[in-house]
Write an enzyme that holds these catalytic residues in place. Structure first.
Site, PDB file in Angstrom:
ATOM      1  N   HIS A   1       4.638  -1.091  -4.737  1.00  0.00           N
ATOM      2  CA  HIS A   1       4.874   0.435  -5.225  1.00  0.00           C
ATOM      3  C   HIS A   1       6.306   0.633  -5.309  1.00  0.00           C
ATOM      4  O   HIS A   1       7.181  -0.079  -4.670  1.00  0.00           O
ATOM      5  CB  HIS A   1       4.288   1.151  -3.941  1.00  0.00           C
ATOM      6  CG  HIS A   1       4.284   2.750  -4.146  1.00  0.00           C
ATOM      7  ND1 HIS A   1       5.310   3.495  -4.007  1.00  0.00           N
ATOM      8  CD2 HIS A   1       3.219   3.256  -4.675  1.00  0.00           C
ATOM      9  CE1 HIS A   1       5.045   4.722  -4.547  1.00  0.00           C
ATOM     10  NE2 HIS A   1       3.739   4.561  -5.036  1.00  0.00           N
TER      11      HIS A   1
ATOM     12  N   ASP B   1      -3.949   2.310  -4.684  1.00  0.00           N
ATOM     13  CA  ASP B   1      -4.756   1.880  -6.019  1.00  0.00           C
ATOM     14  C   ASP B   1      -5.672   0.785  -5.600  1.00  0.00           C
ATOM     15  O   ASP B   1      -6.475   0.475  -6.364  1.00  0.00           O
ATOM     16  CB  ASP B   1      -3.907   1.799  -7.239  1.00  0.00           C
ATOM     17  CG  ASP B   1      -3.464   3.056  -7.699  1.00  0.00           C
ATOM     18  OD1 ASP B   1      -3.891   4.142  -7.537  1.00  0.00           O
ATOM     19  OD2 ASP B   1      -2.239   3.108  -8.048  1.00  0.00           O
TER      20      ASP B   1
END
Length: 448
Positions: free
Chosen positions: A326, A385
């Site tokens: 991320h 995700d």
């Protein structure tokens, strides 16, 4: 005259030649590409009281990666999720928190729910004349078009008073599930020749329940399904002012534009595969792994295939293990951590235990495989995700709706940031670009 395709191909080359900047020039002029420095820190562009992300601690002047944390208006997102687990749905409660800065009591929450319920209506014939008029497989484009068209029905479209903007934002939060689901049904009918169902939302149902009810032909869903979707919406609702779509919200708001234009711009930002479309790539990657690894319990075989993906020899050739890492978090993404327990429950209920075991194996194994391949300055871990796409597949939500569901959640964060920008800022956001062009003398047309 050359054909259009030939012309574009030739002139694309001219664009590349004219616009090419050497990478070292960015270092030479101290430009932080992507508004992030080499350590991944974002350039500070503003202040916010809406949310906070923690991914490292400072010790003796050094950045030390730590377990990720995410706060909404001062509350740890994990505590918020645990607070409504099993008791009630959380989307509406957390939306109230983000918009108004406080957790509602039962009376305040009921009134807020009533406002949203009464706002779940579209103008007369809007579904027929706008949503069904030009159906598209790109539901984000359909959603954006619908939002811009709604501006035509608002007599106070350009009024940027906080009262009016709040009315507009609550209206959009309420109808986003309708716009997205109806857009999908129109596409599925006209492009895939499937039956079309237009179910009206029910006032007594939560946002998550209404979404599932409107999507499914028989309107049926389980409480567990609705609870898991509700949790996904809460965890996607807000993520600081620096993410691409929220920063877009701030930038367009600062110009004095109306709410519908601001939200349309944010939607256009979110639909990019580097932002809101990431969970689709996770699902596609996992399907590819399942197709090429015969024994999903064989860690060595899975590891070999992950290395092939990293080496650009498998899947899409990009060299990325999607759902890993991320831009902000290092050791862990708190959203993924809290979400995983819900995912496991749903996987058991849906008979997808084998799939969940593979996801868990890759979550554990991928950071090691990635670290062996390249130097990682801040660590890498599964992000939200990684599991959200798996959840949507178990909920039988079509791929076309994955990013729109993200938007259904994030519209709340966008609304909060738009209001905060209007209240606190009076300057248009206008960063500088350093010009590196050379000055040239004009040459008359007949001498070129």
């Amino acid at each position: 005259m050359k054909k259009n395709a030939e012309y574009m191909l030739e002139h694309a080359g001219l664009c590349r030649a004219a616009d090419r900047l050497e990478p070292q020039m960015f270092d030479e002029y101290g430009v932080q590409r992507g508004l992030r420095d080499k350590n991944g820190n974002g350039v500070v562009a503003g202040l916010t009281n809406i949310s906070r992300i923690e991914s490292f601690k400072m010790e003796d002047g050094k950045k030390i990666p730590c377990e990720g944390k995410l706060w909404y208006r001062g509350y740890d997102c994990i505590e918020l999720v645990n607070g409504f687990r099993g008791d009630h749905f959380g989307f509406e409660e957390v939306a109230y928190l983000l918009l108004f800065g406080k957790l509602p009591n039962r009376d305040e929450l009921k009134h807020f729910n009533d406002i949203l319920a009464s706002s779940r209506t579209l103008p007369t014939n809007f579904t027929r004349d706008v949503i069904m008029k030009a159906p598209s497989s790109d539901i984000m484009n359909s959603l954006t078009r619908s939002v811009l068209t709604l501006a035509s029905y608002d007599k106070n479209c350009s009024d940027t008073s906080i009262e009016n903007v709040l009315r507009q934002c609550l209206g959009l939060i309420a109808v986003f599930p309708m716009l997205a689901v109806y857009g999908y049904h129109a596409y599925n009918h006209y492009s895939n020749d499937e039956s079309m169902y237009i179910h009206r939302p029910q006032k007594k149902l939560s946002t998550a329940e209404n979404l599932l009810m409107m999507l499914r032909p028989d309107k049926q869903y389980t409480e567990l399904e609705a609870k898991v979707l509700d949790t996904a919406l809460v965890l996607h609702m807000e993520h600081g002012g620096g993410n691409n779509s929220t920063f877009t919200t701030r930038v367009v708001t600062s110009s004095g534009s109306d709410t519908y234009s601001v939200v349309a711009a944010a939607l256009s930002s979110l639909k990019g595969p580097k932002h809101g479309g990431a969970n689709i790539k996770v699902v596609e990657m996992m399907r590819d792994i399942e197709a090429h690894v015969s024994d999903w319990t064989d860690e060595d075989a899975v590891r070999v295939y992950l290395n092939k993906i990293l080496n650009k020899e498998a899947f899409d050739g990009k060299g990325l293990i999607y759902g890993m890492g991320h831009a902000v978090y290092s050791l862990s993404d708190p959203r993924a951590q809290v979400f995983k327990s819900f995912v496991e429950k749903l996987a058991v209920a849906k008979g997808r235990d084998k799939d969940f075991a593979l996801y868990s194996m890759i979550e554990r194994m991928a950071p090691e495989v990635i670290s062996q391949k390249s130097r990682i300055y801040k660590g890498v871990s599964a992000n939200v995700d990684f599991y959200s796409g798996f959840v949507y597949s178990m909920l039988e939500i079509p791929l076309e709706l994955y990013t729109p569901i993200f938007a259904i959640a994030r519209i709340v964060g966008w609304s909060a940031h738009r209001i905060e920008e209007l209240i606190n800022m009076d300057k248009i956001i206008r960063p500088a670009y350093k010009s590196v062009m050379q000055e040239l003398e004009y040459v008359p047309l007949d001498q070129r």
